[in-house]
Scaffold this active site. Structure first.
Site, PDB file in Angstrom:
ATOM      1  N   ASN A 282       0.868  -0.697   0.097  1.00  0.00           N
ATOM      2  CA  ASN A 282       0.321   0.311   0.284  1.00  0.00           C
ATOM      3  C   ASN A 282       1.363   1.495  -0.164  1.00  0.00           C
ATOM      4  O   ASN A 282       1.916   0.684   0.228  1.00  0.00           O
ATOM      5  CB  ASN A 282      -0.420  -0.359   1.493  1.00  0.00           C
ATOM      6  N   ASP A 327      -5.348   1.636   1.988  1.00  0.00           N
ATOM      7  CA  ASP A 327      -4.410   0.105   3.118  1.00  0.00           C
ATOM      8  C   ASP A 327      -4.616  -1.295   1.976  1.00  0.00           C
ATOM      9  O   ASP A 327      -4.283  -2.067   2.232  1.00  0.00           O
ATOM     10  CB  ASP A 327      -4.572  -0.014   4.233  1.00  0.00           C
ATOM     11  N   LYS A 356      -6.864  -7.527  -0.980  1.00  0.00           N
ATOM     12  CA  LYS A 356      -7.531  -7.186   0.077  1.00  0.00           C
ATOM     13  C   LYS A 356      -8.879  -6.868  -0.302  1.00  0.00           C
ATOM     14  O   LYS A 356     -10.051  -6.927   0.790  1.00  0.00           O
ATOM     15  CB  LYS A 356      -6.650  -6.145   1.120  1.00  0.00           C
ATOM     16  N   CYS A 637       0.958  -2.543  19.575  1.00  0.00           N
ATOM     17  CA  CYS A 637       1.241  -3.444  19.475  1.00  0.00           C
ATOM     18  C   CYS A 637      -0.027  -4.178  20.984  1.00  0.00           C
ATOM     19  O   CYS A 637      -0.017  -5.279  21.115  1.00  0.00           O
ATOM     20  CB  CYS A 637       2.696  -3.840  20.463  1.00  0.00           C
ATOM     21  N   MET A 676       9.796  -5.043  24.630  1.00  0.00           N
ATOM     22  CA  MET A 676       9.331  -3.702  24.667  1.00  0.00           C
ATOM     23  C   MET A 676      10.189  -2.636  24.446  1.00  0.00           C
ATOM     24  O   MET A 676      11.040  -2.507  25.314  1.00  0.00           O
ATOM     25  CB  MET A 676       9.388  -3.593  25.629  1.00  0.00           C
TER      26      MET A 676
END
Length: 707
Positions: A282, A327, A356, A637, A676
């Site tokens: 995209n 997208d 998609k 996340c 993290m």
């Protein structure tokens, strides 16, 4: 780098092996170490699973028929391997000469005895250690690896290709495929062909710049060729006439905005035309008004591009979504087949593609000519159809959210995402993991003309409401059997929610697929009737494979909840199943007829309990500021609306999030080893705003759950 070698038991074959070598009985018809063009072109070879799509065709079809629609009810667990340190397991394992290879979280690679599940060696590329700031945009995902003439090639999320000795797991070479200063990552699988290996990357959502694919010599890891999906700054000159041609389809100063087109999944080598087919990504950013003000087709976004396999030079392209702004990338799998189409002429060498955008395409592989295209999704509102004279979509007026807001079907997760479809040449059907879900695009508050490329933060130049929860009933899914000749549905099996894993099909008239709710099932490939199923106790994201050793057929599946729909999307739509962060032990499961092993206890479903302190009152101004910060730094996340889909901890229930000093330590890097990332630049005011947003979400979602 860490590599461990486990020596197999002594025996007739092991006694002949060299030190640290692992030699198992070669599968019939395939000499050890001979995985090359000839092997990957062989459609009849059935014992092994040699590449992501089993062979060059990418059909994910196996000629094996020992397990069939008549006896699949006798399937039982043969062996399993617990993977307690893994999280997202999306990969397709490979099986070569009785050895299974697969990548787990952070591209950790293992080799097993495919008959018994005995671990032979493992290799840890230490992706987190190499990531640096790229942890901010990385998941732990890896969709697979490549095998070629005794070598494995893995791709790490931090952007390296690594060559390994398939017998020992010893590293042979390592190549960084992009500048580490770029906001790029790799989650896809490498593809091997003609002594080369090709890889792409992701990062359009973070201003990753010009998308490209690059090929490397598989013996050394040295670069062979590179193809840019979108053109660069005209002032710097274009690499070739193809880039100059593409530049004519862009407007404004697109090179300053990013461009996009990252190729993060779909690669298929077509040996009959000696070309590599790439499914391109995209735009970056998603909103064309910011990326290319004034419109234009924006080549080669959302396209299938054919490149000369030896040189990487452009041959032809077909663009599924000109000037895309939803997208709607075409990074989904590209399947090769010979089909006799409705016109009654001789069989055509075609490719099958279900991206998609909700349309199923049949394209001539020789020149990229569109042969047919029809909606495979029930609801497609951005376009009414495909004009067969021009090959272009017939867009609906207003679909580009010209007035600042529009609800569009399919969603950004697609009518079909990267979850692999399969094609059975015996039934003539394609088996598609289909989803039905809308997306609301809002850019009324976005200053698109002054939009600038983000700095390691999520910015799409359009508001996708990721600060809000995704409700349980947001979308539905199905396993769709599609006739590519007549372009119509043959049968369809409803599946829960909208995250729908990949498939495999066999000559035994079977289709295998896992599900979001933990069910792994086999269906009659002609009728769709369920002939076997088992609940594996945890959500499934990966596609299965099938292979045989010593004349016995096996079916294997990685069980590990994860992927973009889980991490970025998530919300209550995913959380409702209880596949919480580290909530269940990940597994590799292998089934066979009359298998007698007990299914492992992986742990019970776990549901987050939001913390709502009685003395805490969210400040509306701080909640609004925290919402924007959460979307740009955390949602990738921790999921939409701070309701974790299971990839990362649910912040609403996190004790760490209650105290500012503890939160500061986390953002300064205390949990980097867990994946993290650091956000040391966030101020105390930023932290307080995030706390107010998360606590507010805890209150809102708790109230909604009581209703």
């Amino acid at each position: 780098m860490k590599s461990q070698v486990f020596t197999p038991r002594r025996g007739a074959m092991a006694a002949l092996s060299l030190a640290l070598s692992i030699i198992l009985p070669a599968a019939p018809g395939l000499a050890a170490g001979s995985v090359d063009d000839a092997a990957l072109k062989d459609m009849k070879q059935s014992e092994n699973w040699l590449s992501y799509g089993r062979n060059y065709s990418m059909q994910r079809y196996s000629p094996l028929e020992q397990i069939n629609a008549g006896n699949a009810g006798k399937l039982g667990l043969e062996w399993s391997m617990a993977l307690p340190d893994d999280r997202s397991l999306l990969a397709t394992p490979l099986v070569v000469d009785g050895v299974m290879y697969f990548t787990g979280s952070w591209s950790k690679t293992r080799a097993l005895d495919a008959k018994t599940g005995k671990l032979l060696w493992e290799y840890d590329p230490e992706s987190i250690k190499h990531a640096g700031d790229r942890l901010r945009i990385m998941w732990d995902s890896s969709r697979g690896l490549a095998y070629w003439k005794g070598k494995l090639v893995i791709a790490t999320i931090d952007g390296r290709l690594i060559g390994l000795d398939a017998k020992t797991g010893k590293k042979l070479w390592s190549t960084q495929t992009f500048d580490p200063k770029q906001s790029l990552y790799i989650s896809g699988y490498p593809t091997a062909f003609r002594d080369l290996v090709i890889i792409g990357n992701g990062g359009s959502e973070f201003g990753g710049g010009r998308g490209f694919v690059s090929a490397y010599h598989i013996d050394t890891g040295k670069p062979a060729w590179k193809f840019y999906v979108v053109p660069g700054n005209p002032a710097d000159g274009f690499e070739d006439e193809t880039q100059a041609m593409a530049a004519k389809t862009w407007k404004g100063e697109w090179w300053k905005k990013g461009g996009g087109g990252q190729t993060w999944n779909g690669f298929t080598y077509d040996p009959e035309y000696d070309q590599i087919l790439i499914g391109t990504g995209n735009g970056g950013p998603w909103n064309q008004k910011a990326r290319s003000p004034g419109g234009g087709d924006n080549l080669f976004l959302c396209s299938i591009v054919a490149l000369d396999a030896k040189t990487g030079k452009y041959k032809w392209h077909y663009q599924t979504v000109p000037g895309e702004t939803w997208d709607y990338n075409s990074s989904m799998d590209i399947v090769l087949s010979d089909l006799k189409l409705k016109d009654g002429k001789d069989s055509r060498k075609v490719l099958l593609h279900a991206p998609k955008n909700g349309f199923f395409y049949v394209v001539d592989r020789k020149d990229g000519k569109l042969l047919s295209a029809e909606k495979f999704a029930e609801k497609v509102t951005w376009a009414s159809g495909i004009d067969m004279k021009t090959g272009r979509p017939i867009e609906r007026e207003g679909a580009r959210y010209e007035d600042g807001e529009e609800l569009i079907w399919p969603s950004v997760f697609g009518a079909h995402n990267y979850h692999a479809m399969s094609f059975n040449p015996k039934t003539g059907l394609v088996y598609i993991p289909k989803t039905e879900l809308p997306s609301l695009f809002k850019d009324g508050k976005v200053n698109v003309l002054d939009w600038t490329k983000p700095d390691w933060k999520l910015d799409l130049a359009v508001d996708m409401s990721l600060h809000g929860d995704i409700p349980k009933e947001a979308g539905v899914a199905s396993l769709l059997a599609w006739d590519p000749v007549n372009q119509k549905k043959v049968w369809e099996i409803p599946q829960p929610s909208y995250w729908n894993p990949g498939t495999v099909t066999t000559a035994g008239n079977l289709v295998f697929q896992g599900r979001i709710d933990g069910k792994f099932a086999a269906y009659d490939a002609l009728s769709g009737k369920e002939v076997w199923s088992v609940n594996v106790g945890s959500g499934i994201s990966a596609p299965p494979i099938t292979y045989s050793v010593g004349g016995k057929q096996y079916v294997s599946l990685l069980v590990g909840w994860g992927g973009a729909g889980v991490s970025l999307g998530g919300g209550s739509s995913m959380a409702q199943y209880g596949w919480g962060y580290r909530g269940q032990t990940r597994q590799l499961l292998t089934f066979a007829l009359d298998g007698k092993a007990a299914l492992p206890d992986v742990g019970k479903p776990a549901f987050a309990t939001p913390i709502v302190p009685a003395d805490f009152k969210p400040d509306p101004a701080k909640v609004e500021r925290g919402s924007a910060l959460y979307t740009s730094t955390c949602v990738w996340c921790h999921s939409a609306g701070a309701v974790s889909g299971g990839y990362a901890p649910d912040l609403r229930a996190s004790q760490l999030f209650l105290k500012k000093d503890t939160l500061r330590k986390v953002l300064d890097g205390a949990l980097v080893k867990n994946g993290m990332p650091k956000y040391a630049e966030l101020t105390d005011a930023d932290l307080e705003a995030l706390q107010h947003y998360v606590r507010n979400q805890a209150i809102v979602t708790t109230q909604q759950a009581k209703q």
